[in-house]
Enzyme design. Structure first.
Site, PDB file in Angstrom:
ATOM      1  N   TYR A  61       0.868  -1.178   0.000  1.00  0.00           N
ATOM      2  CA  TYR A  61       0.000   0.000   0.000  1.00  0.00           C
ATOM      3  C   TYR A  61       0.908   1.232   0.000  1.00  0.00           C
ATOM      4  O   TYR A  61       1.472   1.598   1.024  1.00  0.00           O
ATOM      5  CB  TYR A  61      -0.881   0.044   1.239  1.00  0.00           C
ATOM      6  CG  TYR A  61      -1.949  -1.006   1.327  1.00  0.00           C
ATOM      7  CD1 TYR A  61      -2.299  -1.785   0.231  1.00  0.00           C
ATOM      8  CD2 TYR A  61      -2.638  -1.225   2.513  1.00  0.00           C
ATOM      9  CE1 TYR A  61      -3.289  -2.741   0.319  1.00  0.00           C
ATOM     10  CE2 TYR A  61      -3.632  -2.178   2.615  1.00  0.00           C
ATOM     11  CZ  TYR A  61      -3.955  -2.938   1.522  1.00  0.00           C
ATOM     12  OH  TYR A  61      -4.935  -3.893   1.612  1.00  0.00           O
ATOM     13  N   PHE A 218     -13.473  -4.463   1.310  1.00  0.00           N
ATOM     14  CA  PHE A 218     -14.348  -3.851   0.297  1.00  0.00           C
ATOM     15  C   PHE A 218     -15.818  -3.953   0.670  1.00  0.00           C
ATOM     16  O   PHE A 218     -16.690  -3.982  -0.200  1.00  0.00           O
ATOM     17  CB  PHE A 218     -14.138  -4.500  -1.080  1.00  0.00           C
ATOM     18  CG  PHE A 218     -12.864  -4.118  -1.764  1.00  0.00           C
ATOM     19  CD1 PHE A 218     -12.035  -3.133  -1.256  1.00  0.00           C
ATOM     20  CD2 PHE A 218     -12.481  -4.741  -2.937  1.00  0.00           C
ATOM     21  CE1 PHE A 218     -10.851  -2.779  -1.887  1.00  0.00           C
ATOM     22  CE2 PHE A 218     -11.296  -4.396  -3.592  1.00  0.00           C
ATOM     23  CZ  PHE A 218     -10.485  -3.409  -3.058  1.00  0.00           C
ATOM     24  N   LEU A 220     -17.697  -1.729   2.008  1.00  0.00           N
ATOM     25  CA  LEU A 220     -18.421  -0.507   1.673  1.00  0.00           C
ATOM     26  C   LEU A 220     -18.316  -0.170   0.198  1.00  0.00           C
ATOM     27  O   LEU A 220     -19.256   0.324  -0.407  1.00  0.00           O
ATOM     28  CB  LEU A 220     -17.895   0.664   2.507  1.00  0.00           C
ATOM     29  CG  LEU A 220     -18.051   0.501   4.026  1.00  0.00           C
ATOM     30  CD1 LEU A 220     -17.541   1.752   4.750  1.00  0.00           C
ATOM     31  CD2 LEU A 220     -19.496   0.238   4.418  1.00  0.00           C
ATOM     32  N   PRO A 225     -23.341   0.680  -3.491  1.00  0.00           N
ATOM     33  CA  PRO A 225     -23.972   1.181  -4.728  1.00  0.00           C
ATOM     34  C   PRO A 225     -25.149   0.346  -5.208  1.00  0.00           C
ATOM     35  O   PRO A 225     -26.085   0.888  -5.796  1.00  0.00           O
ATOM     36  CB  PRO A 225     -22.815   1.144  -5.735  1.00  0.00           C
ATOM     37  CG  PRO A 225     -21.579   1.263  -4.901  1.00  0.00           C
ATOM     38  CD  PRO A 225     -21.889   0.492  -3.668  1.00  0.00           C
TER      39      PRO A 225
END
Length: 289
Positions: A61, A218, A220, A225
């Protein structure tokens, strides 16, 4: 709400069931320094101050950005803080994600994590599978267990795995945790141009059978959507956000789920932490499905 990782091992880890994922603390494309470095540091400090003691990171990251932020914000670490990192991948200058999973690669990654996190032993490491390739899972995982024997890793986990791959791992040794994509609206494997992102629903029953915590990522990003009317309706009834209800749904779905919602906003962090206090009844969970 606490959860014990590797309860039957010599060194079990007890964590609060709402952790924090650091991926969003980096710059665009999960690369480079955060746009607001002071806020990034404050997010880490605030999370721990408010009871979060499970921090998820990876040396790819950034690269190395989140590990360095963790050290700057939290070192020397409190005794109950669990830092979980991932290996098995690396980044190219074009920001692409590529496998880095030969035994030599994995050793390099562990050594790098130990150096950048300023630790003598990484408490929990997920081997992140990057899809089919020339290095068999047994060879990758065998290298991880060897590093565990050497004392560089305390507990070994798997990430982005299918049920069959988890079964292979369990046949080889103790798997402390599994980290797969899982959210209210995206529960199973997602296939796109980048490959397969393995879902949590497909391994949850096996995790529960073996008492293995499942760490959803992941939740959220893909969980909101396309969540549908039910999540929206119940969130409005409760006076909470859809993101908060998504987190609450995960916490109620199974006592072995350990959500790690990530954010680069201190305001959103506070909202996420408040989700732990949302109570959902059996009827609520049945309604959400």
């Amino acid at each position: 709400m606490n959860l014990t990782i590797a309860p039957h091992s010599a060194h079990p880890l007890t964590v609060s069931r709402l952790g924090y994922g650091t991926m969003r603390l980096t710059g665009p494309g999960i690369w480079g320094e955060p746009a607001d470095r002071p806020q990034a540091l404050e997010i880490l400090k605030t999370a721990v101050a408010q009871g979060v003691n499970f921090i998820d990171t990876a040396d790819y990251y950034g690269e190395d950005i989140t590990n360095r932020l963790i050290v700057e914000a939290l070192h020397p670490y409190s005794k109950d803080l669990v830092i979980c990192t991932k290996v098995g991948a690396t980044r190219r200058p074009d920001k692409s994600w590529v496998p880095f999973n030969t035994p030599a690669n994995l050793r390099t990654s562990i050594e790098n994590n130990l150096r950048t996190l300023k630790q003598e032993q990484v408490q929990l490491v997920h081997l992140r599978l990057m899809g089919p390739g020339p290095v068999p899972l047994a060879e990758q995982l065998g290298a991880m267990f060897e590093l565990q024997k050497e004392g560089k890793i305390q507990h070994v986990g798997l990430s982005n795995v299918s049920r069959e791959e988890l079964e292979t791992g369990l046949a080889m040794g103790e798997i402390a945790t599994v980290e797969n994509m899982y959210g209210y609206a995206q529960r199973t494997t997602l296939r796109d141009a980048h490959g397969e992102t393995r879902g949590g629903e497909e391994v949850l029953a096996l995790c529960e059978q073996h008492g293995i915590p499942l760490v959803p990522f992941f939740s959220l990003v893909h969980g909101l959507p396309n969540a549908g009317d039910k999540l929206v309706t119940l969130a409005k009834q409760r006076g909470v956000s859809e993101a908060q209800l998504n987190i609450a749904w995960l916490l109620h779905k199974s006592p072995l789920l350990l959500p790690i919602p990530g954010t680069s906003s201190l305001v959103h962090l506070q909202e996420n932490l408040q989700a732990a206090s949302i109570q959902l009844s059996t009827d609520d969970m049945a309604y959400l499905g």
